[in-house]
Design an enzyme around this catalytic site. Structure first.
Site, PDB file in Angstrom:
ATOM      1  N   HIS A 213      -6.841  -4.365  10.593  1.00  0.00           N
ATOM      2  CA  HIS A 213      -7.231  -4.867   9.149  1.00  0.00           C
ATOM      3  C   HIS A 213      -5.684  -5.462   8.878  1.00  0.00           C
ATOM      4  O   HIS A 213      -4.696  -5.577   9.379  1.00  0.00           O
ATOM      5  CB  HIS A 213      -6.642  -3.302   8.652  1.00  0.00           C
ATOM      6  CG  HIS A 213      -5.710  -2.318   9.100  1.00  0.00           C
ATOM      7  ND1 HIS A 213      -5.949  -1.046   9.536  1.00  0.00           N
ATOM      8  CD2 HIS A 213      -4.176  -2.515   8.830  1.00  0.00           C
ATOM      9  CE1 HIS A 213      -4.720  -0.540   9.871  1.00  0.00           C
ATOM     10  NE2 HIS A 213      -3.711  -1.435   9.911  1.00  0.00           N
TER      11      HIS A 213
ATOM     12  N   GLU B 139      -9.618  -2.596   5.683  1.00  0.00           N
ATOM     13  CA  GLU B 139     -10.245  -1.245   6.845  1.00  0.00           C
ATOM     14  C   GLU B 139     -11.180  -2.761   7.269  1.00  0.00           C
ATOM     15  O   GLU B 139     -12.385  -3.380   5.827  1.00  0.00           O
ATOM     16  CB  GLU B 139     -10.507  -0.616   7.237  1.00  0.00           C
ATOM     17  CG  GLU B 139      -9.515   0.899   6.713  1.00  0.00           C
ATOM     18  CD  GLU B 139      -9.089   0.773   8.353  1.00  0.00           C
ATOM     19  OE1 GLU B 139      -8.478   0.096   9.215  1.00  0.00           O
ATOM     20  OE2 GLU B 139      -8.482   2.107   8.305  1.00  0.00           O
TER      21      GLU B 139
ATOM     22  N   ASP C  42       1.185  -1.194  -0.119  1.00  0.00           N
ATOM     23  CA  ASP C  42      -0.124  -0.485  -0.296  1.00  0.00           C
ATOM     24  C   ASP C  42       0.609   1.425  -0.096  1.00  0.00           C
ATOM     25  O   ASP C  42       1.950   1.044   0.073  1.00  0.00           O
ATOM     26  CB  ASP C  42      -0.988   0.002   1.211  1.00  0.00           C
ATOM     27  CG  ASP C  42      -0.410  -0.751   2.433  1.00  0.00           C
ATOM     28  OD1 ASP C  42       1.248  -0.726   2.340  1.00  0.00           O
ATOM     29  OD2 ASP C  42      -0.989  -0.862   2.984  1.00  0.00           O
TER      30      ASP C  42
ATOM     31  N   ASN D  90      -7.009  -3.214  14.337  1.00  0.00           N
ATOM     32  CA  ASN D  90      -8.483  -3.208  14.470  1.00  0.00           C
ATOM     33  C   ASN D  90      -8.524  -4.929  13.354  1.00  0.00           C
ATOM     34  O   ASN D  90      -9.799  -4.406  12.421  1.00  0.00           O
ATOM     35  CB  ASN D  90      -9.701  -1.896  13.645  1.00  0.00           C
ATOM     36  CG  ASN D  90      -8.734  -1.258  12.225  1.00  0.00           C
ATOM     37  OD1 ASN D  90      -7.607  -2.039  11.361  1.00  0.00           O
ATOM     38  ND2 ASN D  90      -8.841  -0.803  12.024  1.00  0.00           N
TER      39      ASN D  90
HETATM   40  C1  GLP Z   1      -0.361   0.569   8.857  1.00  0.00           C
HETATM   41  C2  GLP Z   1       0.013  -0.605   7.381  1.00  0.00           C
HETATM   42  C3  GLP Z   1      -0.159  -1.649   7.606  1.00  0.00           C
HETATM   43  C4  GLP Z   1       0.399  -2.783   9.086  1.00  0.00           C
HETATM   44  C5  GLP Z   1      -0.144  -1.876  10.246  1.00  0.00           C
HETATM   45  C6  GLP Z   1      -0.058  -2.268  11.547  1.00  0.00           C
HETATM   46  O1  GLP Z   1      -1.915   1.132   8.512  1.00  0.00           O
HETATM   47  N1  GLP Z   1      -1.026  -0.179   6.572  1.00  0.00           N
HETATM   48  O2  GLP Z   1       0.181  -2.638   6.583  1.00  0.00           O
HETATM   49  O3  GLP Z   1       0.416  -4.175   9.074  1.00  0.00           O
HETATM   50  O4  GLP Z   1       0.041  -0.492   9.783  1.00  0.00           O
HETATM   51  O5  GLP Z   1       1.541  -1.518  11.851  1.00  0.00           O
HETATM   52  P1  GLP Z   1       2.390  -1.638  13.338  1.00  0.00           P
HETATM   53  O6  GLP Z   1       3.408  -2.482  12.187  1.00  0.00           O
HETATM   54  O7  GLP Z   1       2.854  -0.541  13.030  1.00  0.00           O
HETATM   55  O8  GLP Z   1       1.299  -2.067  14.224  1.00  0.00           O
END
Ligand code: GLP
Length: 239
Positions: free
Chosen positions: A138, A143, A67, A136
């Site tokens: 995702h 989402e 993304d 959440n």
């Molecule tokens: C963001 C990214 C996701 C990632 C998520 C969790 O929203 N788009 O790909 O998995 O954060 O992030 P973290 O690993 O910092 O908890």
């Protein structure tokens, strides 16, 4: 589904890096699906250190990221392109031309989604997709409520995600509200999925993803249906 409990974040990162490294050794022309966020940082560090020791060669590897924020250019330190360059690509012998992320500053975002979908097809599909998990549930930026059938698309970020990502920005209002993300269908087409989850605060959502009902309200729950899913988690409680 294979579930591996790591002793701590360092152990989780080494285990994930080992799996990615094996993939590249077995198939030097692998297509790696990569992720941003704090979870994969240790994995990238470990891979860089093995590259420094000549233990792994990325010269033939192609990467596709999940993304990118809409509106952030590659030289914006908060963009995912910048994150990938500075935390990984700049430190290994990968050909940058073979590293792909959605472009967040195009005029026509729909066309960009189409380009990215075609690209995923042209590179021959993803051999292994590294995934983090949002608080959440995702995955990528899919989402809660996302349709399982979606390919790359424009996403309006939920307030919870915008606020979770504030920690990376100087001012809260700078956090983009839209992103371009591979859809759940694109993620599920990867031949192998490697989900890494770190920390107590993700324990409940991880449990829901792996053992709860498969529902769009918990996007990561779809992963139960993947035929080759590896989960590495680190937290005090057993799953
Ligand atoms: C963001 C990214 C996701 C990632 C998520 C969790 O929203 N788009 O790909 O998995 O954060 O992030 P973290 O690993 O910092 O908890």
């Amino acid at each position: 589904m294979k579930i591996i409990k790591a002793n701590n974040y360092n152990d989780l990162s080494r285990k994930a890096a080992n799996i990615l490294s094996a993939q590249v050794i077995l198939k030097p022309r692998s297509v790696l699906g990569l992720a941003t966020g704090s979870s994969p940082l240790g994995t990238y560090k470990q891979l860089i250190s093995w590259y420094d020791k000549d233990d792994i060669d990325f010269s033939e590897v192609t990467t596709v990221n999940l993304d990118e924020y809409v509106g952030l250019s590659s030289n914006n330190p908060q963009s995912y392109r910048y994150f990938m360059n500075t935390n990984f690509f700049d430190h290994i012998n990968i050909d940058k031309i073979k590293t792909h992320l959605p472009n967040g500053i195009v005029k026509d975002t729909e066309k960009e989604c189409e380009r990215y979908n075609n690209l995923l097809h042209e590179v021959g599909g993803i051999d292994i997709q590294l995934l983090g998990l949002g608080l959440n549930g995702h995955i990528g930026f899919n989402e809660p409520g996302s349709e399982f059938e979606k390919l790359t698309h424009v996403v309006k970020l939920k307030e919870a995600t915008v606020s979770a990502n504030k920690r990376f920005f100087e001012k809260g209002e700078d956090v983009p509200k839209f992103a371009i993300s591979m859809g759940i269908k694109s993620i599920m087409q990867a031949k192998h999925i490697l989900l890494i989850v770190n920390g107590e605060e993700k324990y409940e959502i991880l449990k829901q993803c792996l053992f709860g009902p498969v529902t769009p309200h918990v996007p990561g729950s779809i992963l139960q249906l993947h035929s080759n899913l590896t989960v590495i988690y680190s937290c005090n409680k057993e799953l």
